[in-house]
Motif scaffolding. Structure first.
Motif, PDB file in Angstrom:
ATOM      1  N   PHE A  16       0.685  -1.396  -0.314  1.00 49.26           N
ATOM      2  CA  PHE A  16       0.128  -0.120  -0.150  1.00 49.26           C
ATOM      3  C   PHE A  16       1.004   0.672  -0.093  1.00 49.26           C
ATOM      4  CE2 PHE A  16       0.475  -1.803   4.344  1.00 49.26           C
ATOM      5  CZ  PHE A  16       0.816  -0.608   5.085  1.00 49.26           C
ATOM      6  N   ASP A  17       2.122   0.758  -0.086  1.00 52.65           N
ATOM      7  CA  ASP A  17       2.705   2.469  -0.651  1.00 52.65           C
ATOM      8  C   ASP A  17       2.814   2.338  -2.731  1.00 52.65           C
ATOM      9  OD1 ASP A  17       4.297   0.686  -1.342  1.00 52.65           O
ATOM     10  OD2 ASP A  17       6.437   1.828  -0.627  1.00 52.65           O
ATOM     11  N   CYS A  18       2.769   1.620  -3.215  1.00 56.10           N
ATOM     12  CA  CYS A  18       3.049   2.146  -4.520  1.00 56.10           C
ATOM     13  C   CYS A  18       1.526   3.024  -5.508  1.00 56.10           C
ATOM     14  CB  CYS A  18       2.217   0.428  -5.351  1.00 56.10           C
ATOM     15  SG  CYS A  18       0.720   0.068  -4.778  1.00 56.10           S
ATOM     16  N   HIS A  19       2.154   3.525  -5.935  1.00 52.71           N
ATOM     17  CA  HIS A  19       0.947   4.750  -6.947  1.00 52.71           C
ATOM     18  C   HIS A  19       0.725   3.916  -8.515  1.00 52.71           C
ATOM     19  CE1 HIS A  19       0.626   9.627  -7.623  1.00 52.71           C
ATOM     20  NE2 HIS A  19      -0.879   8.774  -8.086  1.00 52.71           N
ATOM     21  N   TRP A  20      -0.388   3.774  -8.545  1.00 54.60           N
ATOM     22  CA  TRP A  20      -0.651   3.513 -10.442  1.00 54.60           C
ATOM     23  C   TRP A  20      -1.713   4.770 -10.682  1.00 54.60           C
ATOM     24  CZ3 TRP A  20      -1.561  -1.485 -10.606  1.00 54.60           C
ATOM     25  CH2 TRP A  20      -0.048  -3.141 -11.008  1.00 54.60           C
ATOM     26  N   ILE A  21      -1.119   4.550 -11.419  1.00 51.72           N
ATOM     27  CA  ILE A  21      -1.859   5.748 -12.950  1.00 51.72           C
ATOM     28  C   ILE A  21      -2.390   4.784 -13.967  1.00 51.72           C
ATOM     29  CG2 ILE A  21      -2.259   7.602 -14.054  1.00 51.72           C
ATOM     30  CD1 ILE A  21       0.731   8.392 -12.826  1.00 51.72           C
ATOM     31  N   ILE A  22      -3.855   4.729 -14.124  1.00 49.04           N
ATOM     32  CA  ILE A  22      -4.745   4.475 -15.058  1.00 49.04           C
ATOM     33  C   ILE A  22      -5.447   5.311 -16.015  1.00 49.04           C
ATOM     34  CG2 ILE A  22      -6.653   2.993 -15.577  1.00 49.04           C
ATOM     35  CD1 ILE A  22      -6.631   1.469 -12.967  1.00 49.04           C
ATOM     36  N   ILE A  23      -4.996   5.362 -16.752  1.00 45.25           N
ATOM     37  CA  ILE A  23      -5.122   6.524 -18.083  1.00 45.25           C
ATOM     38  C   ILE A  23      -6.036   5.700 -19.137  1.00 45.25           C
ATOM     39  CG2 ILE A  23      -3.284   6.214 -18.719  1.00 45.25           C
ATOM     40  CD1 ILE A  23      -3.680   9.210 -19.836  1.00 45.25           C
ATOM     41  N   ASN A  24      -7.379   6.091 -19.453  1.00 49.33           N
ATOM     42  CA  ASN A  24      -8.255   5.671 -20.375  1.00 49.33           C
ATOM     43  C   ASN A  24      -8.665   6.923 -20.660  1.00 49.33           C
ATOM     44  OD1 ASN A  24      -9.620   4.476 -22.660  1.00 49.33           O
ATOM     45  ND2 ASN A  24      -9.228   1.971 -21.884  1.00 49.33           N
ATOM     46  N   GLU A  25      -9.143   6.989 -22.166  1.00 51.10           N
ATOM     47  CA  GLU A  25     -11.119   8.042 -21.602  1.00 51.10           C
ATOM     48  C   GLU A  25     -12.043   7.859 -21.614  1.00 51.10           C
ATOM     49  OE1 GLU A  25      -9.159  11.080 -25.856  1.00 51.10           O
ATOM     50  OE2 GLU A  25      -9.654   8.525 -26.411  1.00 51.10           O
TER      51      GLU A  25
ATOM     52  N   THR B 101      -3.993   6.918  -9.178  1.00 50.82           N
ATOM     53  CA  THR B 101      -4.891   8.362 -10.052  1.00 50.82           C
ATOM     54  C   THR B 101      -5.159   7.621 -11.261  1.00 50.82           C
ATOM     55  OG1 THR B 101      -3.315   9.662  -9.172  1.00 50.82           O
ATOM     56  CG2 THR B 101      -4.136  10.336 -11.680  1.00 50.82           C
ATOM     57  N   LEU B 102      -6.676   7.832 -11.943  1.00 45.24           N
ATOM     58  CA  LEU B 102      -7.256   7.138 -12.774  1.00 45.24           C
ATOM     59  C   LEU B 102      -7.564   9.355 -13.829  1.00 45.24           C
ATOM     60  CD1 LEU B 102      -9.875   6.166 -10.561  1.00 45.24           C
ATOM     61  CD2 LEU B 102      -9.111   4.662 -12.570  1.00 45.24           C
ATOM     62  N   ILE B 103      -7.144   9.237 -14.885  1.00 43.07           N
ATOM     63  CA  ILE B 103      -7.387   9.759 -16.024  1.00 43.07           C
ATOM     64  C   ILE B 103      -8.233   9.686 -17.014  1.00 43.07           C
ATOM     65  CG2 ILE B 103      -5.967  10.935 -17.741  1.00 43.07           C
ATOM     66  CD1 ILE B 103      -3.769  10.446 -16.209  1.00 43.07           C
ATOM     67  N   ARG B 104      -9.464  10.272 -16.885  1.00 41.83           N
ATOM     68  CA  ARG B 104     -10.246   9.606 -18.303  1.00 41.83           C
ATOM     69  C   ARG B 104     -10.752  11.296 -18.624  1.00 41.83           C
ATOM     70  NH1 ARG B 104     -15.619   8.495 -14.748  1.00 41.83           N
ATOM     71  NH2 ARG B 104     -15.700  10.193 -13.821  1.00 41.83           N
ATOM     72  N   GLN B 105     -11.327  10.698 -19.616  1.00 37.19           N
ATOM     73  CA  GLN B 105     -12.354  11.474 -20.360  1.00 37.19           C
ATOM     74  C   GLN B 105     -13.265  12.579 -19.557  1.00 37.19           C
ATOM     75  OE1 GLN B 105     -12.746  11.596 -25.088  1.00 37.19           O
ATOM     76  NE2 GLN B 105     -13.912  13.297 -24.741  1.00 37.19           N
ATOM     77  N   THR B 106     -13.836  13.398 -19.845  1.00 40.99           N
ATOM     78  CA  THR B 106     -14.944  13.608 -19.561  1.00 40.99           C
ATOM     79  C   THR B 106     -15.840  14.906 -20.229  1.00 40.99           C
ATOM     80  OG1 THR B 106     -15.737  15.113 -16.896  1.00 40.99           O
ATOM     81  CG2 THR B 106     -14.403  16.150 -17.659  1.00 40.99           C
TER      82      THR B 106
ATOM     83  N   ILE C  44     -11.528  19.305 -26.020  1.00 40.65           N
ATOM     84  CA  ILE C  44     -11.311  17.405 -24.999  1.00 40.65           C
ATOM     85  C   ILE C  44     -10.863  18.284 -23.854  1.00 40.65           C
ATOM     86  CG2 ILE C  44      -8.983  17.551 -25.786  1.00 40.65           C
ATOM     87  CD1 ILE C  44      -9.960  14.507 -26.147  1.00 40.65           C
ATOM     88  N   TYR C  45     -12.024  17.480 -22.679  1.00 41.84           N
ATOM     89  CA  TYR C  45     -11.177  17.839 -21.820  1.00 41.84           C
ATOM     90  C   TYR C  45     -11.232  16.302 -21.050  1.00 41.84           C
ATOM     91  CZ  TYR C  45     -13.281  22.788 -22.743  1.00 41.84           C
ATOM     92  OH  TYR C  45     -13.630  23.168 -23.389  1.00 41.84           O
ATOM     93  N   PHE C  46      -9.778  16.808 -19.454  1.00 38.75           N
ATOM     94  CA  PHE C  46      -9.822  14.984 -19.546  1.00 38.75           C
ATOM     95  C   PHE C  46      -9.689  15.127 -17.310  1.00 38.75           C
ATOM     96  CE2 PHE C  46      -7.803  14.379 -22.905  1.00 38.75           C
ATOM     97  CZ  PHE C  46      -8.009  13.238 -23.361  1.00 38.75           C
ATOM     98  N   GLU C  47     -10.476  14.555 -17.035  1.00 35.76           N
ATOM     99  CA  GLU C  47     -10.546  14.698 -15.423  1.00 35.76           C
ATOM    100  C   GLU C  47      -9.419  13.994 -14.615  1.00 35.76           C
ATOM    101  OE1 GLU C  47     -14.381  14.489 -13.582  1.00 35.76           O
ATOM    102  OE2 GLU C  47     -14.673  12.481 -14.535  1.00 35.76           O
ATOM    103  N   ILE C  48      -8.868  14.069 -13.865  1.00 34.54           N
ATOM    104  CA  ILE C  48      -8.104  13.716 -12.528  1.00 34.54           C
ATOM    105  C   ILE C  48      -8.397  13.732 -11.276  1.00 34.54           C
ATOM    106  CG2 ILE C  48      -5.884  13.710 -12.397  1.00 34.54           C
ATOM    107  CD1 ILE C  48      -4.915  16.016 -14.626  1.00 34.54           C
ATOM    108  N   LEU C  49      -8.864  11.825 -11.334  1.00 34.72           N
ATOM    109  CA  LEU C  49      -9.707  11.678  -9.728  1.00 34.72           C
ATOM    110  C   LEU C  49      -8.740  10.705  -9.648  1.00 34.72           C
ATOM    111  CD1 LEU C  49     -12.782  10.574 -11.321  1.00 34.72           C
ATOM    112  CD2 LEU C  49     -12.491  12.885 -10.606  1.00 34.72           C
ATOM    113  N   GLY C  50      -8.307  10.948  -7.804  1.00 36.23           N
ATOM    114  CA  GLY C  50      -7.001  10.091  -7.274  1.00 36.23           C
ATOM    115  C   GLY C  50      -7.844   9.466  -5.470  1.00 36.23           C
TER     116      GLY C  50
END
Length: 953
Positions: free
Chosen positions: A255-264, A283-288, A397-403
Motif C-alpha cells: 500500500f505504498d504503491c502509486h498507479w496511474i490508469i489512463i483511458n478515455e 490516480t485515474l485519468i479519463r475524458q470528461t 476535449i477535456y480530461f479529469e484527473i481523479l485520485g
C-alpha cells in the motif's frame, strides 16, 4: 402520452430497420460500424428517431439511413460496403471503426467527394492511439472530418508524471493496445532522463503472473516488486481490474504503491470497482464532458431535446454510454443542423447515385459545399460543443484527473484532483500528499525480538501485558509522542530476526511483516539488501558494525615476579658468570699469591673467592685483600659488570611490577580469523551469519579474512560453533573457551554491565550499515518516520538516548584483554611473594646447614680424647675450676700454632671454654740471634672478644 410516443418511436425504428431508404426523402445518411459495436448502431438510430420527431430542425423532411457492419481489420470489406452505400445515394458517410479500415474509407471519400465523419473507435475499450491516416497534399481534397478529438494521452500523462516527480516507473499495456501510440511520450521521457520500462499484459493474467513467479529468481522478483511501486496502465478498464486483482492477491504490490490508469473510456462504475480492488494510491485519468449546472438544460440543446435516457446522468442507460456513442449522437445532430441551413438557403444539392467501381466515375458535385457547411456548423450535444477546425479536427476535449489517498483500506473515497485541456493545460495540483504529523488514533502492531539493550522485558505481571524497555523502545516512544500514534508489541514466535528459507518463505520478524501480521518491526535489526527487498526500512537510527566478544585473561599469581625483568637464560648466564669469575680470581691468586701480613689467618681459597665475587655482585660482604694487579683488574671489570646488571635489573623490576605486560593475541577480526585454537561463531541464519557467508562466497566480494572466518563458522554445517540466540553465545564466552561474533553495540552493552568485568571486545570501528525500523513493503509511514529520526539525530536527542544505555563512565574497560585497576598503582603482596619465598627458603636452608655443622662439629670433637681426661673419665677442666681470669702467657712453638684450628675459637687449656683472642707476637730480644729466633706465643684471654690476629715483627 408516453405510450403514444413509445409506439411512434418503435414504428419509426421498425420502418428504418426494414426500409433503409425512403424514396420520398431527400436526406439520406450512410453509416459503417464495426461489427462489435452494436451499441453504436443503437444510439445512431435513436438519434435519427429523435431528430425525425423534431419538426423545428428538418420541418417536414425526414432522415433516412443505411447501416453496414464490417470487420474492423478488413479494409477491403469496408471499402466495398461504402461503395454500396454511395451507389444508393448518400449525403454523408458516418463511420465508427478502427484505424486500419479508416484509412481506406478516407481515400474513398476523398475520391468521391463524400463528406466523411470519422469517429475513431478503440478495440475492446483499450486507450486510443493516433491513426496514421493518409494526409493529402492539398487540404481542399480532404473530405474526412475527425469527430473525435485527437489523442492527447501522451501530453496528459507526461504532465501528470512530471507533477508527481516520477523518475522511474513501468508502463503496462494490454495486447489490444497499439504501442506505437506512446512513442512520442517515450521519446520525451527519455530526453528528460526518466527510467521507463514496458511490459505487455497477456490475456491470461493468472498464467502470466504464475509464469513470472516460476521463471524469476528471488532477487529478480524482489527488484520487480520494487519497480511496481510506480506504474502507468494503458489498458481497458476490464483488463485493469483483472490485473490489479491478480497483483494484489499475489502480494506483488503493497500500500505504498502509486498507479496511474489512463483511458478515455472509464465510467463511474469502473472507477468504483478499480478503487475497491486496488491498494495504495490510485490516480485515474479519463475524458470528461462538461455538464450545465442547471439540470433542466442538460437534455435541451438549443432547439432540440435529447432523449432523457441518454442525457440524464442518473439513468442507467446513460451511465453505460461509451464515448463513441456520445459522438455518434452529436454527429447526427450536427448533420441535421447542417441540412437545416441548406434547406433555408435553398442551395440544396440532390443526391447522386455514384459508382466508385468504374474508372471513369465522377465525384459528387455537391460534396464540397456540403463539407463546407458541416465545417461551419457547430452544435451542443452529449459531448459538449461539437465543431471543427480548418484541418477538420474537433478541438474540444477535456480530461479529469481523479485520485485516492494512500491506504490499505478498500473502498476509499475518490476526489477530483485536477482537469486538463489542450488550451489551459493542467488546472489543479497533483503533488503527492504525505502523511501529516498527526497520527492520532492510529494503532500499530509492532513485532520484536528480545535483544539487550535494544528490547528487554521490564515488567511481566501475570494477567497483564508485558512492558518493554530498551534503546529501540525509547526511539519508538519518541516517535509515538511526536506523531501521536499508539502501538502494541509482541515477540516473534520463533525469536528470530528472519531469513529466507529454502522454499522462499521468510521466518522470524521479517516473516511477520511479509505476511502482514505486523505493521512494524523493531529490535537490533540491521538493514540488509535481502531484507530491504521484501520490507521497507526507515533511515538508520544507529550505526552497526561486527565485533567479537572475548573473555579477559585472568591474572595469575606469579610468586617469582621479581625474576621477571630477566629471562631465564640471562639468569643462567649471570649465575655461570659468578662461578667463572670466582674461579678466575682463585686461579689468579694461586698463580701469584698476594703478600699478606705475617700471621694473617685470611686465605685465598676457592670458597673465599666465590664468596667475595658473589658479595661484590650483590654489593654486600667483606673484603679480601687482593693486592695483585691482575686480580684487581679482574675485580674492577667485574664491579662494572655488576653495576650495569644491577641497574638494569632495578629499572626493569619497577616497570614489571607497575605495568601489566600481559598481551592477548586477538586484537582484531584479522587476528581472530588467522588463529584456530579459539573456536568462534555467531547466531545461525542471522544478519552477521549472512554477511560473513556472502563476503566469503561471493566471487566479486571475496575477502580472505571472511573466507577464513566462514570456514570456522561453517564447520560441520554451522552446528558446532553457532548458536540459536545471542544469549547462548554470551554464556559460552563467559563459561567456556569460545569467542562470539555479533553486533558491537550489543557486545559493548554486555561488557559494560558484566559484574565481573570479564569481557572485552574487538571489532571494526567503521560502520558498514545501520539499525533501522522495518515496515511493511510500501508502508506510508516510512518517510515520516525517517524524517522524525533525522530530526532526533540533528537535535542531539538520539545521543542522549544512547548514553542512557552505553554510559561513558563505565567501571569496566572493554578494550583491555586483562583485568585492570582504575584506582592507584600500589603493588600488592603477589608482586613480592617470590622475594619472600626466597628469603624463607634461605632462612630454612641456613638453619639446616647450621644444624648439620653443629652436629658435625660435636661429632668430630667427641672422637678426639683430651689429655686432661682422668681415670674416671671426667675432664680435668671439669674437675679443676678455671682460674684464668687474667692474661696468661704460654710459650708454644710456631709450628704447633699452625696446626691449631683457625680462625675458630680455640678450645685451649689456658682459656677453658671462654672465647679468646689469639695474639701472636714475634718478640725479638736484643741478645737473640736472628737466625736462631724462635717465636713465642702469648695467649691472652679476653672474655667475649672477637677473634683477631696480629703479627708483630
Amino acid at each position: 402520452m408516453k405510450v403514444v410516443s413509445a409506439v411512434l418511436f418503435l414504428a419509426i425504428f421498425w420502418s428504418q430497420e426494414w426500409e433503409p431508404v425512403n424514396s420520398d426523402s431527400i436526406i439520406h445518411i450512410g453509416a459503417i460500424f464495426d461489427e462489435s459495436a452494436r451499441k453504436d448502431d443503437e444510439v445512431f438510430r435513436m438519434a435519427v428517431a429523435d431528430l425525425n420527431l423534431n419538426n423545428e430542425i428538418l420541418e417536414t423532411e425526414k432522415i433516412t439511413i443505411s447501416v453496414e457492419f464490417v470487420d474492423g481489420n478488413n479494409p477491403f470489406q469496408a471499402v466495398q460496403e461504402a461503395c454500396e452505400l454511395m451507389n444508393r445515394g448518400i449525403l454523408a458517410l458516418v463511420s465508427s471503426i478502427g484505424c486500419m479500415s479508416a484509412g481506406s474509407l478516407q481515400s474513398l471519400a476523398d475520391a468521391m467527394h463524400i463528406p466523411h465523419l470519422f469517429i475513431q473507435r478503440a478495440t475492446a475499450g483499450t486507450p486510443r492511439s493516433s491513426c496514421p491516416l493518409i494526409t493529402t497534399r492539398t487540404r481542399q481534397d480532404d473530405y474526412t472530418l475527425f469527430v473525435r478529438p485527437p489523442v492527447y494521452l501522451n501530453d496528459v500523462i507526461l504532465q501528470v508524471v512530471s507533477e508527481y516527480s516520477w523518475q522511474k516507473f513501468i508502463i503496462f499495456y494490454d495486447q489490444e493496445y497499439d504501442i506505437r501510440g506512446i512513442q512520442d511520450f517515450l521519446d520525451k521521457t527519455s530526453q528528460q532522463g526518466m527510467d521507463v520500462s514496458l511490459q505487455k499484459v497477456e490475456s491470461n493474467i493468472n498464467m502470466m503472473i504464475t509464469s513470472m513467479f516460476r521463471t524469476m529468481r528471488v532477487e529478480e522478483l524482489h527488484r520487480y516488486r520494487d519497480t511496481l511501486r510506480r506504474a502507468v496502465l494503458f489498458m481497458s478498464p476490464a483488463t485493469a481490474k483483472a490485473f490489479i486483482t491478480e497483483v494484489v492477491e499475489t502480494n506483488l504490490v503493497a500500500f505504498d504503491c502509486h498507479w496511474i490508469i489512463i483511458n478515455e473510456e472509464i465510467s463511474d462504475q469502473d472507477v468504483q470497482e478499480l478503487v475497491m480492488k486496488s491498494i495504495g494510491r490510485l490516480t485515474l485519468i479519463r475524458q470528461t464532458f462538461p455538464l450545465p449546472q442547471n439540470t433542466s438544460q442538460r437534455c435541451v440543446k438549443h432547439n432540440h431535446r435529447i432523449n432523457t435516457s441518454l442525457c440524464d446522468p442518473k439513468d442507467p442507460k446513460a451511465q453505460t454510454l461509451e464515448i463513441t456513442n456520445r459522438y455518434i449522437y452529436d454527429t447526427v445532430l450536427l448533420l441535421a443542423n447542417t441540412f437545416h441551413r441548406k434547406l433555408e438557403d435553398r442551395k440544396w444539392h440532390s443526391m447522386a447515385s455514384l459508382t466508385c467501381i468504374r474508372k471513369n466515375s465522377k465525384p459528387w458535385q455537391g460534396g464540397r459545399p456540403m463539407l463546407d457547411n458541416v465545417k461551419k456548423s457547430g452544435v451542443s450535444g452529449l459531448t459538449g460543443f461539437l465543431e471543427f477546425t480548418d484541418n477538420g479536427t474537433n478541438p474540444n476535449i477535456y480530461f479529469e484527473i481523479l485520485g485516492t489517498n494512500y491506504g490499505e483500506d478498500r473502498g476509499r473515497g475518490v476526489i477530483k484532483l485536477a482537469t486538463w485541456d489542450p488550451v489551459h493545460g493542467l488546472n489543479g495540483t497533483l503533488t503527492d500528499r504525505k502523511l501529516e504529523n498527526n497520527m492520532r488514533g492510529v494503532v500499530l502492531r509492532v513485532v520484536t525480538v528480545l535483544e539487550e539493550p535494544f528490547v528487554m522485558v521490564s515488567e511481566n505481571v501475570l494477567g497483564k501485558p508485558k512492558k518493554y524497555q530498551g534503546y529501540s523502545i525509547d526511539v519508538l516512544d519518541a516517535l509515538s509522542n511526536y506523531l501521536g500514534f499508539k502501538y502494541e508489541i509482541y515477540v516473534a514466535p520463533d525469536h528470530k530476526y528472519g531469513s529466507q528459507q529454502a522454499d522462499g518463505v521468510w521466518n522470524g520478524l521479517i516473516g511477520e511483516l511479509v505476511a502482514k501480521r505486523a505493521d512494524m518491526g523493531l529490535s537490533a535489526l540491521t538493514i540488509t539488501p535481502e531484507r530491504e527487498s521484501v520490507v521497507d526500512f526507515t533511515t538508520r537510527y544507529m550505526d552497526y558494525s561486527v565485533g567479537v566478544l572475548l573473555r579477559k585473561a585472568e591474572r595469575t599469581v606469579d610468586m617469582f615476579a621479581c625474576l621477571a625483568p630477566f629471562d631465564l637464560s640471562l639468569w643462567a648466564c649471570i649465575a655461570g658468570t659468578v662461578l667463572l669469575v670466582g674461579i678466575l680470581v682463585y686461579l689468579l691468586n694461586w698463580l701469584n699469591p698476594p703478600r699478606l701480613p705475617m700471621g694473617s689467618v685470611s686465605s685465598t681459597t676457592l670458597y673465599n673467592s666465590m664468596w667475595f665475587v658473589y658479595g661484590s655482585f650483590v654489593q654486600q660482604g667483606g673484603e679480601v685483600p687482593y693486592t695483585t694487579l691482575a686480580t684487581r683488574m679482574m675485580m674492577g671489570v667485574w664491579w662494572l659488570f655488576a653495576l650495569i646488571v644491577l641497574s638494569s635489573y632495578t629499572a626493569n623490576l619497577a616497570a614489571f611490577l607497575t605495568i601489566s605486560r600481559i598481551e592477548n593475541s586477538i586484537q582484531s577480526l584479522q587476528d581472530l580469523s588467522k588463529q584456530t585454537e579459539l573456536p568462534y561463531g555467531t547466531v545461525l541464519d542471522s544478519a552477521v551469519y549472512e554477511q560473513v557467508r556472502s563476503k566469503a562466497m561471493n566471487p566479486f566480494e571475496r575477502d580472505p579474512m571472511y573466507s577464513q572466518m566462514w570456514r570456522m563458522i561453517n564447520r560441520t554445517g554451522g552446528a558446532d560453533n553457532n548458536v540459536e540466540e545471542s544469549k547462548e553465545g554470551i554464556r559460552k564466552v563467559k563459561y567456556g573457551h569460545f569467542a562470539f561474533v555479533w553486533d558491537v553495540a550489543v557486545l559493548e552493552y554486555v561488557g559494560i554491565n558484566d559484574e565481573d568485568c570479564s569481557f572485552y571486545t574487538v571489532g571494526n570501528k567503521a560502520p558498514d550499515r545501520g539499525y533501522g525500523i522495518a515496515l511493511q513493503h510500501g508502508s506510508p509511514y516510512r518517510d515520516i518516520f525517517s524524517q522524525r529520526i533525522l530530526e532526533l539525530q540533528q537535535n542531539g536527542d538520539m545521543d542522549i538516548l544512547k548514553l542512557k544505555w552505553w554510559p561513558r563512565d563505565s567501571p569496566c574497560d572493554l578494550y583491555s584483554a586483562v583485568h585492570t585497576k582504575h584506582r592507584g598503582s600500589a603493588l600488592d603482596i603477589h608482586s613480592f611473594a617470590g622475594v619472600f619465598c626466597v628469603l624463607a627458603a634461605g632462612v630454612v636452608l641456613s638453619c639446616l646447614i647450621a644444624m648439620v655443622e653443629t652436629w658435625w662439629t660435636r661429632r668430630k670433637g667427641s672422637r678426639v680424647p683430651s689429655k686432661e681426661t682422668q681415670a674416671d673419665g671426667t675432664s680435668a677442666r671439669q674437675a679443676e675450676p678455671c682460674h684464668h681470669q687474667h692474661d696468661t702467657h704460654h710459650d708454644i712453638p710456631l709450628t704447633t700454632l699452625r696446626t691449631a684450628p683457625s680462625p675458630h675459637y680455640p678450645q685451649s687449656p689456658a682459656c677453658c671454654d671462654i672465647p679468646c683472642a689469639l695474639i701472636v707476637q714475634h718478640r725479638v730480644e736484643p741478645n737473640d740471634d736472628p737466625s736462631q729466633l724462635v717465636p713465642k706465643i702469648r695467649m691472652t684471654s679476653f672474655a667475649a672478644s672477637p677473634p683477631t690476629s696480629r703479627l708483630y715483627l
